[in-house]
Scaffold this motif. Structure first.
Motif, PDB file in Angstrom:
ATOM      1  N   VAL A 166       0.853  -1.179   0.000  1.00  0.00           N
ATOM      2  CA  VAL A 166       0.000   0.000   0.000  1.00  0.00           C
ATOM      3  C   VAL A 166       0.890   1.231   0.000  1.00  0.00           C
ATOM      4  O   VAL A 166       1.886   1.278   0.723  1.00  0.00           O
ATOM      5  N   GLY A 167       0.547   2.217  -0.779  1.00  0.00           N
ATOM      6  CA  GLY A 167       1.314   3.457  -0.793  1.00  0.00           C
ATOM      7  C   GLY A 167       0.877   4.384   0.329  1.00  0.00           C
ATOM      8  O   GLY A 167       0.094   4.019   1.204  1.00  0.00           O
ATOM      9  N   ASP A 168       1.372   5.601   0.294  1.00  0.00           N
ATOM     10  CA  ASP A 168       0.965   6.604   1.279  1.00  0.00           C
ATOM     11  C   ASP A 168      -0.317   7.280   0.792  1.00  0.00           C
ATOM     12  O   ASP A 168      -1.006   6.747  -0.078  1.00  0.00           O
ATOM     13  N   HIS A 169      -0.628   8.448   1.319  1.00  0.00           N
ATOM     14  CA  HIS A 169      -1.856   9.151   0.942  1.00  0.00           C
ATOM     15  C   HIS A 169      -1.907   9.541  -0.530  1.00  0.00           C
ATOM     16  O   HIS A 169      -2.966   9.758  -1.081  1.00  0.00           O
ATOM     17  N   VAL A 170      -0.767   9.588  -1.193  1.00  0.00           N
ATOM     18  CA  VAL A 170      -0.716   9.917  -2.611  1.00  0.00           C
ATOM     19  C   VAL A 170      -0.885   8.664  -3.473  1.00  0.00           C
ATOM     20  O   VAL A 170      -1.392   8.720  -4.576  1.00  0.00           O
ATOM     21  N   GLY A 171      -0.492   7.525  -2.944  1.00  0.00           N
ATOM     22  CA  GLY A 171      -0.568   6.272  -3.690  1.00  0.00           C
ATOM     23  C   GLY A 171       0.758   5.945  -4.349  1.00  0.00           C
ATOM     24  O   GLY A 171       1.732   6.690  -4.246  1.00  0.00           O
ATOM     25  N   LEU A 172       0.791   4.815  -5.003  1.00  0.00           N
ATOM     26  CA  LEU A 172       2.002   4.373  -5.706  1.00  0.00           C
ATOM     27  C   LEU A 172       1.935   4.788  -7.171  1.00  0.00           C
ATOM     28  O   LEU A 172       0.881   4.699  -7.798  1.00  0.00           O
ATOM     29  N   ARG A 173       3.079   5.205  -7.706  1.00  0.00           N
ATOM     30  CA  ARG A 173       3.142   5.521  -9.140  1.00  0.00           C
ATOM     31  C   ARG A 173       2.902   4.251  -9.944  1.00  0.00           C
ATOM     32  O   ARG A 173       3.272   3.157  -9.527  1.00  0.00           O
ATOM     33  N   ILE A 174       2.305   4.391 -11.107  1.00  0.00           N
ATOM     34  CA  ILE A 174       1.972   3.237 -11.937  1.00  0.00           C
ATOM     35  C   ILE A 174       3.231   2.448 -12.333  1.00  0.00           C
ATOM     36  O   ILE A 174       3.190   1.231 -12.466  1.00  0.00           O
ATOM     37  N   GLU A 175       4.375   3.133 -12.477  1.00  0.00           N
ATOM     38  CA  GLU A 175       5.619   2.442 -12.824  1.00  0.00           C
ATOM     39  C   GLU A 175       6.017   1.465 -11.712  1.00  0.00           C
ATOM     40  O   GLU A 175       6.522   0.371 -11.974  1.00  0.00           O
ATOM     41  N   ILE A 176       5.783   1.853 -10.469  1.00  0.00           N
ATOM     42  CA  ILE A 176       6.126   0.990  -9.344  1.00  0.00           C
ATOM     43  C   ILE A 176       5.152  -0.182  -9.265  1.00  0.00           C
ATOM     44  O   ILE A 176       5.557  -1.320  -9.039  1.00  0.00           O
ATOM     45  N   VAL A 177       3.870   0.094  -9.494  1.00  0.00           N
ATOM     46  CA  VAL A 177       2.877  -0.987  -9.519  1.00  0.00           C
ATOM     47  C   VAL A 177       3.240  -1.992 -10.601  1.00  0.00           C
ATOM     48  O   VAL A 177       3.269  -3.207 -10.366  1.00  0.00           O
ATOM     49  N   ASN A 178       3.542  -1.502 -11.799  1.00  0.00           N
ATOM     50  CA  ASN A 178       3.908  -2.395 -12.913  1.00  0.00           C
ATOM     51  C   ASN A 178       5.166  -3.194 -12.600  1.00  0.00           C
ATOM     52  O   ASN A 178       5.261  -4.382 -12.941  1.00  0.00           O
ATOM     53  N   TYR A 179       6.135  -2.566 -11.954  1.00  0.00           N
ATOM     54  CA  TYR A 179       7.366  -3.279 -11.592  1.00  0.00           C
ATOM     55  C   TYR A 179       7.061  -4.407 -10.594  1.00  0.00           C
ATOM     56  O   TYR A 179       7.572  -5.519 -10.732  1.00  0.00           O
ATOM     57  N   LEU A 180       6.244  -4.129  -9.599  1.00  0.00           N
ATOM     58  CA  LEU A 180       5.869  -5.159  -8.629  1.00  0.00           C
ATOM     59  C   LEU A 180       5.139  -6.317  -9.310  1.00  0.00           C
ATOM     60  O   LEU A 180       5.357  -7.487  -8.980  1.00  0.00           O
ATOM     61  N   VAL A 181       4.296  -6.009 -10.283  1.00  0.00           N
ATOM     62  CA  VAL A 181       3.569  -7.048 -11.017  1.00  0.00           C
ATOM     63  C   VAL A 181       4.533  -7.880 -11.860  1.00  0.00           C
ATOM     64  O   VAL A 181       4.519  -9.110 -11.813  1.00  0.00           O
TER      65      VAL A 181
END
Length: 191
Positions: A166-181
């Motif tokens: 889970v990210g902070d109040h701003v959320g995770l950047r899509i690049e980081i989400v894609n990298y985790l996936v």
């Protein structure tokens, strides 16, 4: 965000979950002002040698005392516990916040490896989401098209450990989400 995550992870019908451990990464990089860049480097395991370790806060539900007032799902209690545990707690405070601790890791990649998450870039390792795994990683992202409830139903009987990123109040950047996936086989989900 921290208080909600702690409360939702550890509490169920006003009782402490004894099968849950909450781990929070406290990542304020000293080597750059760009948190997104620092998080990506940490996930890749490429932080500078002089960057210093990241502090991780850990709360083990099974170790938190069950007496009344041992754990209060309020911002004030959680903030006090957080500050105390990360500071220099006295013996009495250690007893008060039993089940709470902190440790350090060099990177988020190291922490995920320690939790049993296998990255696809390790030789001989592939991330195959079609085969059951004892560890499943979900990345909560508001733009994800997959619902968490549907994914949880799929892994209910075959998974020992579920990790939520889970990210902070701003959320995770899509690049980081894609990298985790792509790298860790995480599933991007929305609530």
């Amino acid at each position: 965000v921290f208080c909600r995550c702690v409360t939702n992870a550890l509490m169920c019908s006003f009782r402490m979950r004894d099968d849950t451990t909450f781990i929070a990464a406290l990542a304020k990089p000293t080597w750059t002002t760009r948190v997104g860049v620092a998080l990506m480097a940490s996930l890749q395991g490429t932080v500078p040698k002089d960057a210093g370790a990241m502090k991780m806060l850990k709360i083990v539900g099974a170790e938190v005392p069950t007496f009344r007032g041992a754990f209060l799902p309020t911002e004030k209690f959680l903030a006090n516990a957080f500050a105390t545990v990360l500071g220099m707690p006295s013996v009495e405070e250690l007893e008060r916040y039993k089940g709470w601790s902190w440790f350090e890791v060099e990177s988020m990649r190291e922490m995920l490896l320690d939790l049993g998450v296998k990255p696809s870039s390790v030789p001989g390792s592939t991330v195959d989401q079609s085969t059951p795994s004892s560890t499943v990683v979900f990345v909560l992202h508001e733009d994800a098209t997959t619902l968490l409830s549907a994914e949880l139903a799929k892994v209910r009987d075959e998974t020992r450990r579920i990790i939520f990123v889970v990210g902070d109040h701003v959320g995770l950047r899509i690049e980081i989400v894609n990298y985790l996936v792509e790298e860790f086989g995480a599933v991007a989900v929305s609530v």
